[in-house]
Design a protein around this motif. Sequence first.
Motif, PDB file in Angstrom:
ATOM      1  N   HIS A  90      -7.510  -7.063  -4.228  1.00 54.76           N
ATOM      2  CA  HIS A  90      -7.440  -5.829  -3.445  1.00 54.76           C
ATOM      3  C   HIS A  90      -6.542  -4.803  -4.130  1.00 54.76           C
ATOM      4  CE1 HIS A  90      -6.293  -3.047  -0.213  1.00 54.76           C
ATOM      5  NE2 HIS A  90      -5.044  -3.392  -0.431  1.00 54.76           N
ATOM      6  N   ASP A  93       0.834  -1.199   0.000  1.00 49.14           N
ATOM      7  CA  ASP A  93       0.000   0.000   0.000  1.00 49.14           C
ATOM      8  C   ASP A  93       0.875   1.258   0.000  1.00 49.14           C
ATOM      9  OD1 ASP A  93      -2.397  -1.347  -0.057  1.00 49.14           O
ATOM     10  OD2 ASP A  93      -2.710  -1.293   2.110  1.00 49.14           O
ATOM     11  N   ARG A 118      -7.966  -1.259  -5.551  1.00 44.21           N
ATOM     12  CA  ARG A 118      -7.577  -0.019  -4.863  1.00 44.21           C
ATOM     13  C   ARG A 118      -6.706   0.877  -5.732  1.00 44.21           C
ATOM     14  NH1 ARG A 118      -5.260   0.720   1.306  1.00 44.21           N
ATOM     15  NH2 ARG A 118      -4.734   2.921   1.117  1.00 44.21           N
TER      16      ARG A 118
END
Length: 341
Positions: free
Chosen positions: A275, A233, A279
């Motif tokens: 994911h 992330d 994202r």
Amino acid sequence: MTESIEGKSAIETGPRGRARFALKLASFSAIQLVLFAGVEIRLAQIPNPYSIKRARLESSPGTKILLLGSSHVLGGLNPDELGLPAINLAGYSQDLYYDSQLVLREIDRLPSLQCVVLGLSYFSLEYDMEASCEEWRSCYYRRYFGIPHRHLVNEFDLRNYSLFFLYGPDLARQILLTGNDPGFSALVQSNGWAENPVPVDPNAAVSDGAARLAAHHGLMREDNLGRNLAVLDELLDVLHRREIQVVLVTTPVHRSYSTEFDPQRESRFRGAVRHLQARYGAHYFDFSNDARFDARDFYNSDHLNRDGATKLSRLFGRELQEMVNDRTMPSWSSRNRPKSF
């Protein structure tokens, strides 16, 4: 006579004697330090995969593509076959923490960087190199790239500061006594790619699938998943802000390896990839079960050989060229979009 000996002993152990002893000890220590420094200088002159990649980075500011990942990308994607200025920064047993740190620490030196290719293997998201038998490799990243250890305790490892201890006393002595080059530079090409030889018997080479996957299962911990996703992330946030494209890729594996996948672990892996796609808009090239690759393309059940790497690099390179040139991100799975080589 006794008094004479005792008197001499008293002199030797007095202030003057202690000063002479301290001087001798200091001289001996200084000689040892000079010799040790010479050893370190000699060992530092020998190239290894990490110093080779460091040198390539410093001499290639026009690089457009960085390839990251474990040995699957290291031996599976040859930058010279991609058709774009690229460097392979993948490494043996390299985990996502070191993938991320390599990009974050080098990004300002690469003004032409347009795309980061991040290899994701079945085990990647649940793997921590410093918590495995490969933790010694982290000292190379500390030395050649200035990357701090993932686990603070490893910062106190003597191997961070001495090549004699990093290479190991036996190998270091062998190098120093014989003067022979240990051949570390043969482990990778100047572009960072490691060429795996073509086995004489392809079928025998890929018969180790169950054993290799069992070893990988031994390295995987579910509690690493969240920490690794946090690392990704952070990395993808930075790349997104800089408008640098991100591509995820899984290299081919032989069915003797993939048929042994644990359904729960594979489900967690697929969920994590979804994911990242959702994202960040990261696009995923999944070659894991690509029918265009057979036993003749593999070095073992989960690594491509030289010929397989050439095939994959050319296939993947054409897609990268389209994305970089058109600034578009076509989404497809190689499993669903077969193409002739």
